[in-house]
Scaffold this motif. Sequence first.
Motif, PDB file in Angstrom:
ATOM      1  N   SER A 137       0.848  -1.212   0.000  1.00  0.00           N
ATOM      2  CA  SER A 137       0.000   0.000   0.000  1.00  0.00           C
ATOM      3  C   SER A 137       0.874   1.249   0.000  1.00  0.00           C
ATOM      4  CB  SER A 137      -0.896   0.081   1.242  1.00  0.00           C
ATOM      5  OG  SER A 137      -1.399  -1.149   1.633  1.00  0.00           O
ATOM      6  N   ASP A 145     -14.829  -1.420  -4.657  1.00  0.00           N
ATOM      7  CA  ASP A 145     -14.316  -2.716  -4.205  1.00  0.00           C
ATOM      8  C   ASP A 145     -15.402  -3.757  -4.409  1.00  0.00           C
ATOM      9  OD1 ASP A 145     -11.659  -3.351  -2.186  1.00  0.00           O
ATOM     10  OD2 ASP A 145     -13.161  -4.936  -2.410  1.00  0.00           O
ATOM     11  N   PHE A 175     -14.085  -4.716 -10.485  1.00  0.00           N
ATOM     12  CA  PHE A 175     -13.261  -3.939 -11.427  1.00  0.00           C
ATOM     13  C   PHE A 175     -13.959  -2.625 -11.803  1.00  0.00           C
ATOM     14  CE2 PHE A 175     -11.706  -8.352 -12.050  1.00  0.00           C
ATOM     15  CZ  PHE A 175     -10.465  -8.142 -11.480  1.00  0.00           C
TER      16      PHE A 175
HETATM   17  C1  LIG Z   1      -4.282  -6.085  -1.964  1.00  0.00           C
HETATM   18  S1  LIG Z   1      -5.813  -5.332  -1.495  1.00  0.00           S
HETATM   19  C2  LIG Z   1      -5.392  -3.603  -1.654  1.00  0.00           C
HETATM   20  C3  LIG Z   1      -6.214  -2.692  -0.797  1.00  0.00           C
HETATM   21  C4  LIG Z   1      -5.811  -1.214  -0.801  1.00  0.00           C
HETATM   22  N1  LIG Z   1      -6.142  -0.578  -2.060  1.00  0.00           N
HETATM   23  C5  LIG Z   1      -4.337  -0.998  -0.523  1.00  0.00           C
HETATM   24  O1  LIG Z   1      -3.672  -0.348  -1.336  1.00  0.00           O
HETATM   25  O2  LIG Z   1      -3.863  -1.477   0.512  1.00  0.00           O
HETATM   26  C6  LIG Z   1      -6.793  -5.634  -2.973  1.00  0.00           C
HETATM   27  C7  LIG Z   1      -8.227  -5.115  -2.895  1.00  0.00           C
HETATM   28  O3  LIG Z   1      -8.884  -5.416  -4.142  1.00  0.00           O
HETATM   29  C8  LIG Z   1     -10.198  -5.858  -3.886  1.00  0.00           C
HETATM   30  N2  LIG Z   1     -10.664  -6.680  -5.021  1.00  0.00           N
HETATM   31  C9  LIG Z   1     -10.428  -7.991  -5.264  1.00  0.00           C
HETATM   32  N3  LIG Z   1     -11.010  -8.364  -6.416  1.00  0.00           N
HETATM   33  C10 LIG Z   1     -11.642  -7.256  -6.911  1.00  0.00           C
HETATM   34  C11 LIG Z   1     -12.444  -7.016  -8.054  1.00  0.00           C
HETATM   35  N4  LIG Z   1     -12.710  -7.975  -8.945  1.00  0.00           N
HETATM   36  N5  LIG Z   1     -12.933  -5.767  -8.238  1.00  0.00           N
HETATM   37  C12 LIG Z   1     -12.683  -4.776  -7.335  1.00  0.00           C
HETATM   38  N6  LIG Z   1     -11.943  -4.955  -6.219  1.00  0.00           N
HETATM   39  C13 LIG Z   1     -11.424  -6.185  -6.006  1.00  0.00           C
HETATM   40  C14 LIG Z   1     -10.094  -6.614  -2.573  1.00  0.00           C
HETATM   41  O4  LIG Z   1     -11.349  -6.736  -1.932  1.00  0.00           O
HETATM   42  C15 LIG Z   1      -9.073  -5.757  -1.810  1.00  0.00           C
HETATM   43  O5  LIG Z   1      -9.723  -4.763  -1.063  1.00  0.00           O
END
Ligand SMILES: C[S@@+](CC[C@H](N)C(=O)[O-])C[C@H]1O[C@@H](n2cnc3c(N)ncnc32)[C@H](O)[C@@H]1O
Length: 278
Positions: free
Chosen positions: A156, A196, A223
Amino acid sequence: MTMRQHAVSDDFLRPDSINAFTDALRGAKYNVDAVLERLGEAGQEGLTRNQTMPALDRLGDATDAQADLIRLFPLQQIVPRSRLAAFLDVPALIEAGVLGAIGREGIHADIDVRPYGFTDAAGEWSGWVAADPIPGMDSIVTRTRPNYVLGVSPASTSLAQLTVPDRVGSALDLGAGCGVQSLHLARHADTVTLTDINPRALDMARLTLALNGLDLDVRAGSFYEPVAHDSFDLIVTNPPYVMSPPTDAADRLVYREGGFAGDGLVRHVVREGASHLA
Ligand SMILES: C[S@@+](CC[C@H](N)C(=O)[O-])C[C@H]1O[C@@H](n2cnc3c(N)ncnc32)[C@H](O)[C@@H]1O
């Protein structure tokens, strides 16, 4: 009593409840610099290994509000209700979903509220981030919930540092999780949209935004679906990163395992992103 639909109750996100909570956090000097100093090097180093003992040693018998907030949130300890009640509205935080009760006198945190801070072109920023408590503290093996919401990770902060900090009209925080990227984006974007797929992540993001006095556009979906008709000056994402996720969706952790193998997920994000850039 109001029924809670989300991990964090909507009632609690109103300014009066949130302000009472953040006033208490501020009053206890529950901020990055003060907490790091209180933990000391050994306490900090222990926490990087998910070990609480060095930090607990350092806090010793202290019963001040800062010590109890450190025990409650990062150290995941049970803290006496009577001590917390001296500076927190404990019933409101339980009803909100932030705290939980164990017996009559024990209180633990169901949501991890941590200080977060950074310096950018606009100066110093200090606030808090809400996420799920870190699993496996003190080597206790617990099952991680599939909709687990990760807090601020090294990835992050790397992404926040890599993001081009130019002033922009609109920014998209895709896969916002706990909302950390939006704290940075709100400093140099006129509008910020968070999306999300995980409703629990959006609950945590809403709490993070409220704790920091931000009112941004939060949308649920996968997405680019929630922003199908929108375009942005800047798109930021730290998407699920496991290259060979379990094929069965029920075995996946949503924060780190998407439904794509190899670099398919990133390819999808980049290709689709082109049509959402202004
Ligand atoms: C590695 S975490 C990153 C969270 C935050 N943005 C950060 O920078 O710490 C990935 C995020 O993507 C979300 N995610 C997973 N698949 C997704 C999808 N198909 N569409 C949107 N968000 C998604 C997860 O729920 C999670 O909150």
